[in-house]
Write a protein that holds these residues in place. Structure first.
Motif, mmCIF file in Angstrom:
data_model
loop_
_atom_site.group_PDB
_atom_site.id
_atom_site.type_symbol
_atom_site.label_atom_id
_atom_site.label_comp_id
_atom_site.label_asym_id
_atom_site.label_seq_id
_atom_site.Cartn_x
_atom_site.Cartn_y
_atom_site.Cartn_z
ATOM 1 N N GLU A 1 0.813 -1.222 0.000
ATOM 2 C CA GLU A 1 0.000 0.000 0.000
ATOM 3 C C GLU A 1 0.851 1.279 0.000
ATOM 4 O O GLU A 1 0.307 2.375 0.154
ATOM 5 C CB GLU A 1 -0.915 0.018 1.236
ATOM 6 C CG GLU A 1 -1.841 -1.192 1.341
ATOM 7 C CD GLU A 1 -2.822 -1.253 0.179
ATOM 8 O OE1 GLU A 1 -3.450 -0.222 -0.116
ATOM 9 O OE2 GLU A 1 -2.936 -2.326 -0.434
ATOM 10 N N TRP A 2 2.144 1.153 -0.173
ATOM 11 C CA TRP A 2 3.032 2.299 -0.122
ATOM 12 C C TRP A 2 3.751 2.492 -1.449
ATOM 13 O O TRP A 2 4.129 1.522 -2.106
ATOM 14 C CB TRP A 2 4.059 2.124 1.009
ATOM 15 C CG TRP A 2 3.425 2.174 2.367
ATOM 16 C CD1 TRP A 2 2.708 1.197 2.985
ATOM 17 C CD2 TRP A 2 3.436 3.288 3.260
ATOM 18 N NE1 TRP A 2 2.272 1.622 4.209
ATOM 19 C CE2 TRP A 2 2.696 2.895 4.412
ATOM 20 C CE3 TRP A 2 3.994 4.562 3.220
ATOM 21 C CZ2 TRP A 2 2.512 3.746 5.492
ATOM 22 C CZ3 TRP A 2 3.810 5.408 4.297
ATOM 23 C CH2 TRP A 2 3.074 5.000 5.419
ATOM 24 N N TYR A 3 3.938 3.765 -1.800
ATOM 25 C CA TYR A 3 4.632 4.101 -3.046
ATOM 26 C C TYR A 3 5.934 4.833 -2.737
ATOM 27 O O TYR A 3 5.969 5.717 -1.872
ATOM 28 C CB TYR A 3 3.756 4.995 -3.929
ATOM 29 C CG TYR A 3 2.649 4.236 -4.642
ATOM 30 C CD1 TYR A 3 2.850 3.729 -5.917
ATOM 31 C CD2 TYR A 3 1.415 4.030 -4.021
ATOM 32 C CE1 TYR A 3 1.842 3.032 -6.575
ATOM 33 C CE2 TYR A 3 0.399 3.332 -4.662
ATOM 34 C CZ TYR A 3 0.623 2.837 -5.948
ATOM 35 O OH TYR A 3 -0.372 2.143 -6.576
ATOM 36 N N LYS A 4 6.972 4.452 -3.457
ATOM 37 C CA LYS A 4 8.245 5.145 -3.335
ATOM 38 C C LYS A 4 8.241 6.304 -4.321
ATOM 39 O O LYS A 4 8.010 6.116 -5.518
ATOM 40 C CB LYS A 4 9.407 4.189 -3.640
ATOM 41 C CG LYS A 4 10.774 4.770 -3.337
ATOM 42 C CD LYS A 4 11.858 3.714 -3.562
ATOM 43 C CE LYS A 4 13.229 4.247 -3.154
ATOM 44 N NZ LYS A 4 14.284 3.223 -3.351
ATOM 45 N N ILE A 5 8.504 7.497 -3.805
ATOM 46 C CA ILE A 5 8.389 8.697 -4.665
ATOM 47 C C ILE A 5 9.683 9.516 -4.614
ATOM 48 O O ILE A 5 10.493 9.374 -3.689
ATOM 49 C CB ILE A 5 7.184 9.565 -4.247
ATOM 50 C CG1 ILE A 5 7.315 10.041 -2.764
ATOM 51 C CG2 ILE A 5 5.898 8.775 -4.392
ATOM 52 C CD1 ILE A 5 7.897 11.403 -2.601
ATOM 53 N N GLU A 6 9.828 10.354 -5.589
ATOM 54 C CA GLU A 6 10.918 11.321 -5.648
ATOM 55 C C GLU A 6 10.322 12.699 -5.863
ATOM 56 O O GLU A 6 9.434 12.881 -6.710
ATOM 57 C CB GLU A 6 11.888 10.987 -6.786
ATOM 58 C CG GLU A 6 12.677 9.701 -6.585
ATOM 59 C CD GLU A 6 13.620 9.417 -7.751
ATOM 60 O OE1 GLU A 6 13.546 10.177 -8.765
ATOM 61 O OE2 GLU A 6 14.405 8.465 -7.679
ATOM 62 N N THR A 7 10.793 13.665 -5.106
ATOM 63 C CA THR A 7 10.374 15.046 -5.278
ATOM 64 C C THR A 7 11.529 15.947 -4.875
ATOM 65 O O THR A 7 11.973 15.919 -3.728
ATOM 66 C CB THR A 7 9.108 15.376 -4.457
ATOM 67 O OG1 THR A 7 8.827 16.778 -4.573
ATOM 68 C CG2 THR A 7 9.264 14.988 -3.015
#
Length: 297
Positions: free
Chosen positions: A277-283
């Motif tokens: 249920e978790w997403y790895k993101i970049e910002t």
């Protein structure tokens, strides 16, 4: 001629004559003190019970201790760095990277390229728990275990790799396999996204006895067939997303990880991975994990 009787005279003492002679009382008290108290002390005679032998040193130490002695001055803090902590006094199992040796599709046809399988989050803790297996206590050595997974029938089997050249006694290996079967009996397969029906996965294990695990333990490497794929702690994902919550927490690892950033509503992010249920993101310069609900997914 009869003698005349003398008259009887009665003398009545005065109140002053009835008072005690304090000088005599003082003399008697002084003599009693000398005979009862002073004389035994001067003669070295003990008129009371003795202190028991096992308590006498303690009684003497207590009597000789100065009740008003000042506390000892604190010692100066050591300037040298403390010695490194010893290895934990418990059995340790280090798990190497998972290697997919074979896989089959829904028609039971063997696939040459199995890709990646998000298995590590559920399998590695089970393998590490083998440190508590009675057969593994005090064990030092390497062992490769094979995990056969059938996602359609929801079956998991733990077996010894046929090509594994381990030096661990056969009876010990049998005991570890029994512990492995119990540990994997309730593997949550619904949390493992899969492309194919059947996978055979190998994990290399290194057992360290209590107090022997190095600070940076080397992970064991599975032996046997060539890899047709590998396991991973996250699934591949791509695309972009937008924060839909007022504030979205970005964590170092999913669920309980340290918060590394806070994103406000409307912030655009790049999605690079997924774990359930978790997403790895970049910002910007930040990379971390965000719950899917915060991205409206």
């Amino acid at each position: 001629m009869a003698k005349s009787a003398r008259p009887v005279t009665i003398e009545r003492p005065s109140p002053a004559d009835e008072r005690p002679a304090w000088s005599r009382v003082g003399i008697v008290a002084a003599v009693g003190f000398v005979l009862g108290v002073a004389w035994p002390k001067l003669a070295g005679v003990n008129v009371g019970p003795n202190v028991p032998g096992d308590l006498k040193p303690q009684a003497e130490a207590t009597a000789s201790a100065a009740p008003t002695a000042a506390p000892a001055a604190p010692t100066a803090a050591p300037t040298a760095e403390p010695a490194a902590a010893p290895p934990p006094n418990k059995q340790t199992v280090v798990v190497g990277p998972g290697k997919i040796s074979r896989c089959w599709d829904k028609k039971n046809k063997k696939v040459s390229d199995c890709g990646a399988l998000l298995l590590d989050p559920v399998a590695v803790p089970k393998l590490q728990s083998l440190a508590e297996c009675p057969s593994a206590l005090g064990l030092a050595g390497k062992l490769t275990l094979t995990i056969e997974i059938d996602f359609k029938d929801k079956e998991v089997h733990v077996v010894k790799n046929r090509k594994d050249k381990t030096t661990i006694p056969t009876s010990t290996v049998t005991g570890i396999l029994q512990c492995g079967k119990r540990a994997f009996a309730n593997l949550p397969l619904e949390e493992v996204p899969n492309k194919y029906r059947h996978y055979t996965v190998q994990y290399g294990l290194t057992f360290y006895p209590p107090g022997k695990a190095p600070e940076e333990a080397a992970a064991g490497s599975g032996e046997g067939e060539d890899a047709a794929g590998s396991t991973t702690s996250e699934a591949e994902a791509g695309g972009t997303g937008v924060v839909t919550w007022d504030t979205a927490l970005v964590r170092k690892v999913p669920k309980d990880g340290t918060v590394v950033a806070r994103l406000v509503r409307g912030t655009k992010v790049k999605i690079v991975g997924r774990r359930n249920e978790w997403y790895k993101i970049e910002t910007g310069s930040k990379t971390g994990w965000v719950y899917r609900g915060a991205l409206g997914l």
